[in-house]
Design an enzyme around this catalytic site. Structure first.
Site, short mmCIF file in Angstrom:
data_model
loop_
_atom_site.label_atom_id
_atom_site.label_comp_id
_atom_site.label_asym_id
_atom_site.label_seq_id
_atom_site.Cartn_x
_atom_site.Cartn_y
_atom_site.Cartn_z
N SER A 1 0.83 -1.21 0.00
CA SER A 1 0.00 0.00 0.00
C SER A 1 0.87 1.26 0.00
O SER A 1 0.34 2.36 -0.18
CB SER A 1 -0.89 0.01 1.24
OG SER A 1 -0.08 0.04 2.40
N CYS B 1 2.50 -6.80 1.96
CA CYS B 1 1.57 -6.00 2.76
C CYS B 1 0.65 -6.99 3.47
O CYS B 1 -0.06 -7.75 2.80
CB CYS B 1 0.78 -5.08 1.82
SG CYS B 1 -0.50 -4.12 2.65
N CYS C 1 2.84 -5.50 10.32
CA CYS C 1 2.61 -4.59 9.19
C CYS C 1 4.00 -4.30 8.65
O CYS C 1 4.93 -4.04 9.43
CB CYS C 1 1.92 -3.31 9.66
SG CYS C 1 1.99 -1.96 8.47
N1 DGL Z 1 2.27 -2.31 4.87
C1 DGL Z 1 0.87 -2.55 5.14
C2 DGL Z 1 0.74 -3.84 5.97
O1 DGL Z 1 1.67 -4.63 6.01
C3 DGL Z 1 0.34 -1.26 5.62
C4 DGL Z 1 -1.01 -1.09 5.93
C5 DGL Z 1 -1.84 0.09 5.44
O2 DGL Z 1 -1.76 0.51 4.30
O3 DGL Z 1 -2.65 0.50 6.29
O4 DGL Z 1 -0.28 -4.11 6.56
#
Ligand code: DGL
Length: 265
Positions: A18, A80, A191
């Site tokens: 994201s 992600c 995350c």
């Molecule tokens: N890097 C994403 C994850 O691992 C980020 C989350 C987001 O965009 O809120 O969940």
């Protein structure tokens, strides 16, 4: 080897997130699989995903993947946790011929290492709500003491390049202090943005022995297994190349480059 197979091996592995978080997984890939070519797409223009409805996250994930497939990729890492939770099953169904690897909170290694203390799982509200994580939690809940911690607003610090400072301290105080006990043993960084906050988290827990665990290496090992099984590993005579791409434009590409050189361990 046929020319076609050779050409396919030289295609990049696509990494999707994201925003900038998936760079923490890409970093592990650059170390463990340096011969591969990589194409990284961060969807910072639409971040955060973690507070959106699941259908929206799925649609954004498919849009990102289509963009990468147009440029040509041989495999996909959904770097992600949120997009994996929302879309990995549908992505695998839609592209059955493409190896697809998704990341999920590294709860298993935390439980394996556990000495009976508290394990806190930091992730987006969306990741923690999804069935995928609930199943994982259910599976381990009688073997370990697990506290899920939804971290709304935390990935934004990384997106904005704020990896330390009083605001981040304030965030940790507000969110961690009420939940964390004296028996805290490990934190699962669920995350992909959070490994960039590791140095600051270490300072925050100064003097305490707390393991900070993430799923980057496990995800890259899974990528290696899948590529090897399909005879798609690139054994280059020259090192692989890397293309960074971001839906929010060149400024975020510059920030991505800077983040790649920052510590995550
Ligand atoms: N890097 C994403 C994850 O691992 C980020 C989350 C987001 O965009 O809120 O969940």
């Amino acid at each position: 080897m046929s020319e076609e197979a050779e050409e396919r091996r030289n295609l990049p592995v696509g990494f999707f997130d994201s925003g900038l978080g998936g760079l923490s997984v890409l970093k592990a890939a650059l170390q463990l699989l340096p011969d591969e070519n990589y194409l990284y797409l961060g969807d910072s223009a639409n971040a955060p995903y973690g507070s959106r409805p699941v259908e929206e996250i799925r649609a954004l994930t498919f849009t990102g993947i289509e963009k990468m497939r147009e440029r040509g990729i041989k495999a996909l890492v959904i770097a992600c946790n949120t997009a994996t939770a929302a879309a990995v099953t549908q992505v695998r169904e839609k592209y059955p011929e493409m190896p697809v690897i998704g990341i999920e909170p590294a709860l298993r290694p935390a439980v394996v290492r556990s000495r009976g203390g508290q394990i806190v799982v930091m992730a987006t509200p969306m990741t923690l709500r999804q069935q995928k994580f609930q199943n994982l939690l259910h599976h381990f809940s009688d073997q370990a003491w697990i506290t899920p911690l939804p971290c709304e607003g935390l990935m934004e610090f990384v997106e904005q390049g704020n990896l330390e400072g009083p605001e981040l301290d304030e965030y940790f105080h507000t969110h961690l202090d009420p939940l964390v006990t004296d028996r805290l043993e490990s934190i699962v960084l669920g995350c992909t943005h959070y490994p960039f906050l590791r140095p600051h988290l270490r300072r925050y827990f100064a003097g305490r022995k707390v393991d900070l665990i993430d799923g980057s290496e496990g995800t890259v090992r899974e990528l290696r297994r899948k590529l090897a099984a399909k005879g798609m590993l690139r054994a280059g005579t020259e090192p692989g190349n890397l293309t960074l791409w971001n839906t929010a434009g060149p400024e975020m590409v510059d920030r991505s480059r800077r983040l790649l050189s920052m510590p995550t361990d």
